[in-house]
Design a protein around this motif. Structure first.
Motif, PDB file in Angstrom:
ATOM      1  N   HIS A 193       0.780  -1.267   0.028  1.00 43.58           N
ATOM      2  CA  HIS A 193       0.039   0.039   0.022  1.00 43.58           C
ATOM      3  C   HIS A 193       0.957   1.517   0.102  1.00 43.58           C
ATOM      4  O   HIS A 193       1.683   1.431   1.102  1.00 43.58           O
ATOM      5  N   GLN A 194       0.882   1.908  -1.032  1.00 42.18           N
ATOM      6  CA  GLN A 194       1.523   3.374  -1.230  1.00 42.18           C
ATOM      7  C   GLN A 194       0.521   4.428  -1.015  1.00 42.18           C
ATOM      8  O   GLN A 194      -0.399   4.489  -1.686  1.00 42.18           O
ATOM      9  N   ASP A 195       1.003   5.336  -0.462  1.00 44.15           N
ATOM     10  CA  ASP A 195       0.110   6.755  -0.336  1.00 44.15           C
ATOM     11  C   ASP A 195       1.011   7.853  -0.781  1.00 44.15           C
ATOM     12  O   ASP A 195       1.947   8.067  -0.218  1.00 44.15           O
ATOM     13  N   PHE A 196       0.697   8.256  -2.119  1.00 48.55           N
ATOM     14  CA  PHE A 196       1.637   9.254  -2.656  1.00 48.55           C
ATOM     15  C   PHE A 196       1.427  10.466  -2.147  1.00 48.55           C
ATOM     16  O   PHE A 196       2.291  11.688  -2.222  1.00 48.55           O
ATOM     17  N   VAL A 197       0.362  11.103  -1.332  1.00 46.07           N
ATOM     18  CA  VAL A 197      -0.022  12.280  -0.689  1.00 46.07           C
ATOM     19  C   VAL A 197       0.820  12.401   0.297  1.00 46.07           C
ATOM     20  O   VAL A 197       1.436  13.441   0.622  1.00 46.07           O
ATOM     21  N   GLY A 238       3.252  10.308   1.484  1.00 49.12           N
ATOM     22  CA  GLY A 238       4.557   9.735   1.344  1.00 49.12           C
ATOM     23  C   GLY A 238       4.791   8.611   2.247  1.00 49.12           C
ATOM     24  O   GLY A 238       5.777   8.491   3.068  1.00 49.12           O
ATOM     25  N   THR A 239       3.883   7.487   2.175  1.00 43.96           N
ATOM     26  CA  THR A 239       3.927   6.460   3.177  1.00 43.96           C
ATOM     27  C   THR A 239       3.967   5.123   2.247  1.00 43.96           C
ATOM     28  O   THR A 239       3.171   5.244   1.259  1.00 43.96           O
ATOM     29  N   PHE A 240       4.479   4.012   2.822  1.00 40.42           N
ATOM     30  CA  PHE A 240       4.510   2.986   2.102  1.00 40.42           C
ATOM     31  C   PHE A 240       4.343   1.684   3.241  1.00 40.42           C
ATOM     32  O   PHE A 240       5.257   1.529   3.993  1.00 40.42           O
ATOM     33  N   GLU A 241       3.500   0.813   3.035  1.00 43.39           N
ATOM     34  CA  GLU A 241       3.363  -0.073   4.190  1.00 43.39           C
ATOM     35  C   GLU A 241       2.922  -1.522   3.586  1.00 43.39           C
ATOM     36  O   GLU A 241       2.281  -1.715   2.513  1.00 43.39           O
ATOM     37  N   VAL A 242       3.304  -2.523   4.259  1.00 42.78           N
ATOM     38  CA  VAL A 242       3.102  -3.884   3.806  1.00 42.78           C
ATOM     39  C   VAL A 242       2.271  -4.642   4.798  1.00 42.78           C
ATOM     40  O   VAL A 242       2.812  -4.915   6.024  1.00 42.78           O
ATOM     41  N   HIS A 243       1.201  -5.182   4.187  1.00 41.20           N
ATOM     42  CA  HIS A 243       0.090  -5.795   5.057  1.00 41.20           C
ATOM     43  C   HIS A 243      -0.053  -7.298   5.161  1.00 41.20           C
ATOM     44  O   HIS A 243      -0.156  -7.532   3.878  1.00 41.20           O
ATOM     45  N   ASN A 244       0.427  -7.876   5.892  1.00 42.84           N
ATOM     46  CA  ASN A 244       0.280  -9.544   6.066  1.00 42.84           C
ATOM     47  C   ASN A 244      -1.018  -9.894   5.975  1.00 42.84           C
ATOM     48  O   ASN A 244      -1.454  -9.769   7.341  1.00 42.84           O
ATOM     49  N   LEU A 245      -1.598 -10.333   5.034  1.00 41.04           N
ATOM     50  CA  LEU A 245      -3.128 -10.748   5.127  1.00 41.04           C
ATOM     51  C   LEU A 245      -3.462 -11.872   5.995  1.00 41.04           C
ATOM     52  O   LEU A 245      -4.702 -12.176   6.497  1.00 41.04           O
ATOM     53  N   SER A 246      -2.447 -12.777   6.057  1.00 43.69           N
ATOM     54  CA  SER A 246      -2.555 -14.045   7.037  1.00 43.69           C
ATOM     55  C   SER A 246      -2.379 -13.819   8.534  1.00 43.69           C
ATOM     56  O   SER A 246      -3.199 -14.237   9.417  1.00 43.69           O
ATOM     57  N   THR A 247      -1.444 -12.784   8.776  1.00 37.12           N
ATOM     58  CA  THR A 247      -1.163 -12.290  10.404  1.00 37.12           C
ATOM     59  C   THR A 247      -1.725 -11.199  10.751  1.00 37.12           C
ATOM     60  O   THR A 247      -1.708 -10.895  11.984  1.00 37.12           O
TER      61      THR A 247
END
Length: 260
Positions: free
Chosen positions: A149-153, A155-164
């Motif tokens: 998930h990138q938020d260009f406004v 300036g953030t970038f996160e990785v979400h593990n859908l299993s955990t």
């Protein structure tokens, strides 16, 4: 509609041909949408594939024709823009990326949704409805069991593990991003729209968040043919990069820098 062809890699023989129907979506404020879908994934350890067609996902065994297909209905307000399977083959992840652009550009919106399916029971185990956002402000993509998930406004970038449900924040870096299987390596391609001195393909170690190598291919320097740059992918053992450009693929041996 589209067509999905399944072929024998060794002989070149076409084994199966499946129709990919258009997905039909209704936006209450505007005209209906007919959306092409081409999401597809292999199911590990089997001869089965999962692919999007219309507002559903179909699972077929391409070699065993005696098995009837499994049809998973996604609902009237969902289609599959991306599909992925967890490594153990038990869960299917469906990402919808719906750009609502069927009206005046100032009002363009983007809608993301995720469904998680348990394949043994053919049931939905989870649905995530993300807030509707202004068009092109954010981007989401599937990578195995991860949502990037990138938020260009902001300036953030996160990785979400859908299993955990674990969410890891990565430092934000502008550019087109590509990952290896376990997200330990990232390519950040900074080619078009950047000043000449900033143009580079960067290889990052995400565990330590360190730029371990940078290079600029010859095709990236060409002001005409350079715009043919396309997909980048890692080999399964993360020793080779395959870079698509101008109707061809270049293979780049990176083992000396990733596994010294």
């Amino acid at each position: 509609h589209g067509i999905l062809l399944v072929g024998n890699f060794e002989t070149g023989e076409v084994l199966q041909e499946y129709v990919l129907e258009l997905a039909h979506m209704v936006e209450p404020r505007h005209s209906p949408y007919d959306i092409p879908v081409d999401a597809f994934t292999f199911i590990p350890g089997t001869s089965k594939i999962a692919y999007a067609t219309g507002n559903q996902v179909v699972i077929r065994d391409v070699l065993n024709h005696s098995q009837p297909p499994i049809e998973l209905s996604l609902g009237n307000d969902m289609f599959a823009s991306e599909l992925s399977i967890r490594d153990d083959g038990r869960f299917l992840f469906v990402l919808m990326n719906w750009d609502k652009t069927n009206f005046w550009p100032a009002g363009w919106k983007t809608q993301f949704k995720v469904q998680t399916w348990q394949l043994e029971t053919e049931t939905i185990s989870r649905v995530i409805d993300y807030p509707e956002i202004d068009y092109a402000d954010e981007d989401m993509s599937l990578h195995g069991e991860f949502i990037l998930h990138q938020d260009f406004v902001n300036g953030t970038f996160e990785v979400h593990n859908l299993s955990t449900d674990v969410i890891v924040l990565f430092p934000y870096r502008i550019g087109w991003k590509y990952f290896n299987a376990d997200l330990s390596l990232m390519i950040c391609a900074r080619l078009y729209g950047f000043d000449p001195y900033e143009r580079m393909i960067e290889l990052w170690d995400t565990d330590r968040w360190r730029n371990i190598y940078s290079f600029l291919p010859n095709f990236a320097r060409n002001p005409i043919y350079g715009f043919g740059f396309g997909m980048i992918t890692f080999s399964p053992d993360s020793t080779i990069l395959a870079i698509e450009h101008e109707g061809q693929v270049s293979l780049w041996y990176i083992q000396p820098v990733v596994q010294p």
